[in-house]
Design a protein around this motif. Structure first.
Motif, PDB file in Angstrom:
ATOM      1  N   ALA A 155       0.827  -1.203   0.000  1.00  0.00           N
ATOM      2  CA  ALA A 155       0.000   0.000   0.000  1.00  0.00           C
ATOM      3  C   ALA A 155       0.865   1.259   0.000  1.00  0.00           C
ATOM      4  O   ALA A 155       0.534   2.249  -0.673  1.00  0.00           O
ATOM      5  N   ALA A 156       1.972   1.234   0.749  1.00  0.00           N
ATOM      6  CA  ALA A 156       2.879   2.385   0.759  1.00  0.00           C
ATOM      7  C   ALA A 156       3.479   2.612  -0.631  1.00  0.00           C
ATOM      8  O   ALA A 156       3.626   3.760  -1.085  1.00  0.00           O
ATOM      9  N   TYR A 157       3.802   1.530  -1.310  1.00  0.00           N
ATOM     10  CA  TYR A 157       4.332   1.643  -2.675  1.00  0.00           C
ATOM     11  C   TYR A 157       3.274   2.231  -3.610  1.00  0.00           C
ATOM     12  O   TYR A 157       3.578   3.113  -4.443  1.00  0.00           O
ATOM     13  N   GLN A 158       2.041   1.749  -3.490  1.00  0.00           N
ATOM     14  CA  GLN A 158       0.970   2.247  -4.340  1.00  0.00           C
ATOM     15  C   GLN A 158       0.720   3.734  -4.098  1.00  0.00           C
ATOM     16  O   GLN A 158       0.442   4.488  -5.035  1.00  0.00           O
ATOM     17  N   TRP A 159       0.841   4.136  -2.849  1.00  0.00           N
ATOM     18  CA  TRP A 159       0.654   5.561  -2.550  1.00  0.00           C
ATOM     19  C   TRP A 159       1.810   6.388  -3.121  1.00  0.00           C
ATOM     20  O   TRP A 159       1.603   7.460  -3.677  1.00  0.00           O
ATOM     21  N   THR A 160       3.034   5.864  -2.998  1.00  0.00           N
ATOM     22  CA  THR A 160       4.198   6.588  -3.502  1.00  0.00           C
ATOM     23  C   THR A 160       4.147   6.750  -5.016  1.00  0.00           C
ATOM     24  O   THR A 160       4.436   7.824  -5.556  1.00  0.00           O
ATOM     25  N   VAL A 161       3.744   5.680  -5.708  1.00  0.00           N
ATOM     26  CA  VAL A 161       3.733   5.701  -7.177  1.00  0.00           C
ATOM     27  C   VAL A 161       2.491   6.399  -7.720  1.00  0.00           C
ATOM     28  O   VAL A 161       2.572   7.242  -8.614  1.00  0.00           O
ATOM     29  N   GLY A 162       1.336   6.029  -7.164  1.00  0.00           N
ATOM     30  CA  GLY A 162       0.087   6.529  -7.720  1.00  0.00           C
ATOM     31  C   GLY A 162      -0.546   7.671  -6.958  1.00  0.00           C
ATOM     32  O   GLY A 162      -1.585   8.193  -7.366  1.00  0.00           O
ATOM     33  N   LYS A 163       0.043   8.050  -5.826  1.00  0.00           N
ATOM     34  CA  LYS A 163      -0.503   9.130  -5.003  1.00  0.00           C
ATOM     35  C   LYS A 163      -1.963   8.874  -4.630  1.00  0.00           C
ATOM     36  O   LYS A 163      -2.795   9.788  -4.621  1.00  0.00           O
ATOM     37  N   ASP A 164      -2.241   7.611  -4.325  1.00  0.00           N
ATOM     38  CA  ASP A 164      -3.601   7.223  -3.953  1.00  0.00           C
ATOM     39  C   ASP A 164      -3.779   7.425  -2.448  1.00  0.00           C
ATOM     40  O   ASP A 164      -3.148   6.716  -1.654  1.00  0.00           O
ATOM     41  N   PRO A 165      -4.608   8.372  -2.015  1.00  0.00           N
ATOM     42  CA  PRO A 165      -4.772   8.606  -0.570  1.00  0.00           C
ATOM     43  C   PRO A 165      -5.342   7.405   0.173  1.00  0.00           C
ATOM     44  O   PRO A 165      -5.029   7.184   1.343  1.00  0.00           O
ATOM     45  N   ALA A 166      -6.184   6.605  -0.500  1.00  0.00           N
ATOM     46  CA  ALA A 166      -6.728   5.403   0.139  1.00  0.00           C
ATOM     47  C   ALA A 166      -5.614   4.413   0.448  1.00  0.00           C
ATOM     48  O   ALA A 166      -5.617   3.758   1.496  1.00  0.00           O
ATOM     49  N   ALA A 167      -4.640   4.307  -0.456  1.00  0.00           N
ATOM     50  CA  ALA A 167      -3.502   3.421  -0.223  1.00  0.00           C
ATOM     51  C   ALA A 167      -2.669   3.915   0.951  1.00  0.00           C
ATOM     52  O   ALA A 167      -2.155   3.112   1.739  1.00  0.00           O
ATOM     53  N   ALA A 168      -2.535   5.224   1.090  1.00  0.00           N
ATOM     54  CA  ALA A 168      -1.779   5.782   2.214  1.00  0.00           C
ATOM     55  C   ALA A 168      -2.450   5.429   3.543  1.00  0.00           C
ATOM     56  O   ALA A 168      -1.773   5.051   4.510  1.00  0.00           O
ATOM     57  N   ARG A 169      -3.775   5.566   3.579  1.00  0.00           N
ATOM     58  CA  ARG A 169      -4.491   5.212   4.806  1.00  0.00           C
ATOM     59  C   ARG A 169      -4.373   3.727   5.108  1.00  0.00           C
ATOM     60  O   ARG A 169      -4.206   3.327   6.270  1.00  0.00           O
ATOM     61  N   ARG A 170      -4.448   2.901   4.075  1.00  0.00           N
ATOM     62  CA  ARG A 170      -4.325   1.461   4.272  1.00  0.00           C
ATOM     63  C   ARG A 170      -2.925   1.093   4.772  1.00  0.00           C
ATOM     64  O   ARG A 170      -2.780   0.261   5.671  1.00  0.00           O
ATOM     65  N   ALA A 171      -1.906   1.723   4.206  1.00  0.00           N
ATOM     66  CA  ALA A 171      -0.534   1.468   4.667  1.00  0.00           C
ATOM     67  C   ALA A 171      -0.381   1.837   6.125  1.00  0.00           C
ATOM     68  O   ALA A 171       0.260   1.114   6.903  1.00  0.00           O
ATOM     69  N   GLY A 172      -0.978   2.971   6.514  1.00  0.00           N
ATOM     70  CA  GLY A 172      -0.883   3.389   7.912  1.00  0.00           C
ATOM     71  C   GLY A 172      -1.572   2.423   8.853  1.00  0.00           C
ATOM     72  O   GLY A 172      -1.036   2.098   9.921  1.00  0.00           O
ATOM     73  N   ARG A 173      -2.757   1.950   8.463  1.00  0.00           N
ATOM     74  CA  ARG A 173      -3.494   1.019   9.329  1.00  0.00           C
ATOM     75  C   ARG A 173      -2.707  -0.265   9.556  1.00  0.00           C
ATOM     76  O   ARG A 173      -2.609  -0.760  10.686  1.00  0.00           O
TER      77      ARG A 173
END
Length: 240
Positions: A155-173
């Motif tokens: 999820a952190a990778y997906q947020w870094t590459v795609g700037k997906d805020p949902a992925a950022a929240r999922r990585a944090g959880r």
């Protein structure tokens, strides 16, 4: 797959359960050299002992594996609709059983046979593993870190590459789950070295907190449903 827990877990509930999972493994490993949750570790240790022809030590390592299997099957049986009609609140029953079994272990003398502790804690871990399976909108595990760590990294990778805020929240959880497991293991190690057998009571207290949180959540949802449907006599959601 049969289930007795249809609502997803909140972050606080998941974090407490993950800390309990870490506590379990630290406790049983320090006390008896086996893992309550990590059955892959027990299988590896079994193979190591078996190849060295240390048969008694090898068989001892299979005991928590068997207890874990029984715990998984117990939750599956409770999830069968025919059984569910007899047990009105299976989730509360499982949590209460976990708390009672851990309290029993905490009351044992330090010289109690190791299999009594390892079997009981592994059974309790299996109940937790099979019952609490979904965090918010995705699967997770409260008694191990590999899957949670992978999900967090992806999820952190997906947020870094795609700037997906949902992925950022999922990585944090999921990072919280991994951290909570580690904190539980640290606390479990300290308490076990300091107190010995009664240390497992800490895990019972944490599970009691989870039970209270889930009961309050159910009552809040019931009040909301009653407010929306004053004449409804529907049972409480999800058997809690």
């Amino acid at each position: 797959m049969a289930t007795i827990h249809r609502r997803t877990d909140t972050l606080p509930v998941g974090a407490i359960l993950a800390s309990v999972g870490g506590f379990f493994d630290a406790y049983t490993f320090l006390r008896h050299g086996v893992f309550a949750n990590l059955q892959s570790g027990n299988v590896v240790l079994f193979c190591v002992q078996a190849t060295a022809r240390h048969w008694h030590a090898a068989v001892v390592l299979l005991v928590p594996v068997a207890a874990f299997v029984v715990g998984v099957l117990a939750v599956e049986v409770l999830g069968v609709p025919r059984v569910g009609r007899l047990v009105r609140r299976p989730l509360r029953l499982v949590l209460t059983l976990q708390i009672a079994l851990l309290a029993m272990i905490a009351a044992l003398p330090d010289g109690a046979p190791a299999p009594v502790t390892t079997v009981t804690v592994s059974f309790v871990a299996a109940l937790q593993f099979s019952t609490f399976t979904t965090l918010r909108d995705a699967p997770y595990a409260t008694v191990m870190t590999s899957g949670n760590l992978r999900t967090s990294v992806v999820a952190a990778y997906q947020w870094t590459v795609g700037k997906d805020p949902a992925a950022a929240r999922r990585a944090g959880r999921y990072a919280v789950m991994v951290g909570a497991f580690a904190v539980g293991a640290v606390v479990g190690a300290i308490c076990t070295r300091t107190v010995g057998t009664p240390a497992i009571a800490v895990a019972a207290v944490l599970l009691t907190a989870v039970l209270v949180m889930l009961v309050r959540e159910t009552r809040r949802l019931e009040r909301r449903r009653t407010g929306m449907e004053p004449s409804s006599s529907t049972p409480s959601p999800n058997g809690r």
